[in-house]
Design a protein around this motif. Structure first.
Motif, short mmCIF file in Angstrom:
data_model
loop_
_atom_site.label_atom_id
_atom_site.label_comp_id
_atom_site.label_asym_id
_atom_site.label_seq_id
_atom_site.Cartn_x
_atom_site.Cartn_y
_atom_site.Cartn_z
N ALA A 47 0.83 -1.21 0.00
CA ALA A 47 0.00 0.00 0.00
C ALA A 47 0.86 1.26 0.00
CB ALA A 47 -0.93 -0.01 1.21
N TYR A 48 2.01 1.19 0.61
CA TYR A 48 2.91 2.35 0.72
C TYR A 48 3.30 2.89 -0.65
CZ TYR A 48 7.35 4.80 1.68
OH TYR A 48 8.39 5.71 1.73
N SER A 49 3.70 2.01 -1.56
CA SER A 49 4.14 2.48 -2.88
C SER A 49 2.98 3.05 -3.68
CB SER A 49 4.82 1.34 -3.65
OG SER A 49 3.92 0.26 -3.87
N VAL A 50 1.77 2.56 -3.46
CA VAL A 50 0.59 3.13 -4.11
C VAL A 50 0.41 4.58 -3.67
CG1 VAL A 50 -1.92 3.01 -4.36
CG2 VAL A 50 -0.57 0.91 -4.33
N MET A 51 0.50 4.81 -2.36
CA MET A 51 0.31 6.16 -1.84
C MET A 51 1.43 7.10 -2.32
SD MET A 51 -1.19 5.46 2.00
CE MET A 51 0.05 4.27 2.52
N CYS A 52 2.67 6.62 -2.28
CA CYS A 52 3.78 7.44 -2.78
C CYS A 52 3.57 7.81 -4.23
CB CYS A 52 5.11 6.69 -2.62
SG CYS A 52 5.69 6.55 -0.92
N HIS A 53 3.10 6.84 -5.01
CA HIS A 53 2.87 7.07 -6.43
C HIS A 53 1.85 8.19 -6.65
CE1 HIS A 53 2.56 5.88 -10.70
NE2 HIS A 53 1.28 6.16 -10.55
#
Length: 431
Positions: free
Chosen positions: A375-381
């Motif tokens: 989920a972290y990389s989705v939010m960063c994206h």
């Protein structure tokens, strides 16, 4: 000079085409504690959530990190890291040398990794947080721009007021990211079991319907990404293991937590005796620290105990019967049910929930399973920021994103490689 200019122009073009930079940059996050992956399977009866899914994405399920407890997964979701990496390994922790127990407001327990909101603040981005555990803690010397401190079991009005405030802050430019925490699903699941949530789920759906209406009313549909996830699921309790019936609790330095996973520090001279006694029990596995399965990504954590007890599904471990009475975790003899989580994170009933919608997400799209660390990389994206090193997989989430926003991000390092390549070509051509 000509090659340098070409390289600079090329990097600029690539950055503008990159998904890491071609994003709306406004994000609203919801952490819905204890919302199991299958609670909302019948979307026809939940029009608020149904509208979000029809206009966005829903994953099959989200696998939590081990242990499938709240605090470890709060941090895995917001750091993209396994529990043994970010160090928030349990809801209750103990540091043996200074003899210090976990406290919600002590940075000691939070400084093991940098959560997303701290990264955002360091980048001069503003984050508003509502009831989010840890938002009032100075983590690595940083606090969010706004924090409504954690309050357990908030009301539907608390939730809708927080949503309204968050949307206004995002719409007015006061905030770049907002995050709302809601734990009532988890609270009711613990007290009455995972089959008792119909009323609460419809209450939550009303709030989601209000959210959809407010986003349209404020003309934010094309500029705001919304991500919703849970930290774990819930399982019905059917069995109880009372440790004081099998070992002498005076032979241990510390026993922490009541539930499917327990941390135990036996006295050195009693270690083997206690390990042998507990290993003989059914419905529970007793692990020496070195023998904890690698797939848990847990045993290297700084605060992991010398013995870790993991219950089989449906079982809760408690030091004494009174301890479990105090938490209302005991199996009921009157027909009532209770719920627990913290089991092996691969257990189906521990699976969590993930939906998202907004300009960076596909519409009416069903995505495959993901893990909490993804989920972290989705939010960063969606925020257009470079993620810190993490254990997530962007490949597991790429399919849910619109094609125009999934290009591989171009960094300063990649631009440097372009420059080196061009200068090499120049050198060769001159010789």
């Amino acid at each position: 000079m000509r090659y340098t200019c070409i390289a600079i122009i090329l990097c600029s073009i690539l950055k503008n085409a990159s998904g890491q930079y071609n994003v709306s940059g406004k994000l609203l996050v919801f952490l819905l504690d204890g919302l199991r992956y299958d609670y909302l399977n019948n979307l026809d009866t939940f029009p608020g959530f149904q509208k979000i899914v029809e206009n966005g994405v829903k994953v099959d399920y989200l696998t939590p990190e081990f242990p499938s407890l709240s605090f470890p997964n709060y941090y895995s979701l917001m750091t993209g890291r396994y529990t043994e990496v970010h160090q928030m390994i349990a809801n209750k922790m103990w540091d043996m040398k200074p003899n210090t127990e976990f406290s919600l407001d002590d940075p000691l327990w939070w400084n093991g990794s940098e959560p997303l909101w701290v990264t955002m603040q360091k980048l001069d981005k503003r984050v508003y947080m509502y009831y989010w555990p840890g938002c009032d803690v100075e983590i690595l010397g940083v606090r969010p721009s706004f924090c409504e401190p954690y309050k357990p079991n908030i009301t539907e009005k608390n939730l809708t007021d927080a949503m309204e405030h968050a949307l206004d802050a995002l719409n007015d430019g006061q905030a770049d990211m907002a995050a709302v925490f809601y734990d009532k699903v988890d609270v009711i699941g613990h007290l009455f079991g995972p089959q008792s949530l119909s009323d609460e789920l419809h209450c939550l759906d009303r709030a989601m319907k209000a959210l959809n209406e407010k986003v349209v009313e404020k003309n934010m549909s094309d500029v705001l990404n919304i991500v919703m996830f849970s930290d774990h699921g819930m399982s019905e309790i059917t069995n109880l293991i009372e440790l004081d019936k099998h070992i002498n609790l005076s032979d241990v330095f510390m026993v922490l937590d009541v539930g499917p996973v327990m941390s135990l520090w036996p006295k050195e001279e009693k270690f083997e005796e206690i390990f042998t006694a507990l290993s003989a029990l059914e419905n529970m596995t007793t692990y020496r620290r070195a023998d904890i399965p690698d797939r848990f990504n847990y045993k290297k954590g700084k605060f992991v105990s010398t013995l870790t007890l993991v219950a089989k599904p449906g079982t809760v471990i408690t030091p004494t019967f009174q301890a479990v009475l105090d938490l209302h975790f005991q199996p009921s003899t009157s027909g009532g049910k209770h719920g627990a989580h913290g089991y092996d994170n691969e257990l189906v009933e521990m699976r969590g929930f993930f939906v998202a919608k907004g300009p960076d997400f596909k519409s009416n799209f069903r995505a495959g399973p993901i893990r909490a660390v993804d989920a972290y990389s989705v939010m960063c994206h969606t925020l257009g920021i470079e993620p810190l090193p993490n254990n997530g997989s962007f490949d597991r989430v790429r399919a849910m994103l619109r094609e125009s926003s999934t290009a591989v991000p171009v960094t300063q390092d990649s631009c440097l490689l372009v420059l080196i390549g061009l200068f090499t070509c120049l050198h060769v051509s001159l010789h």
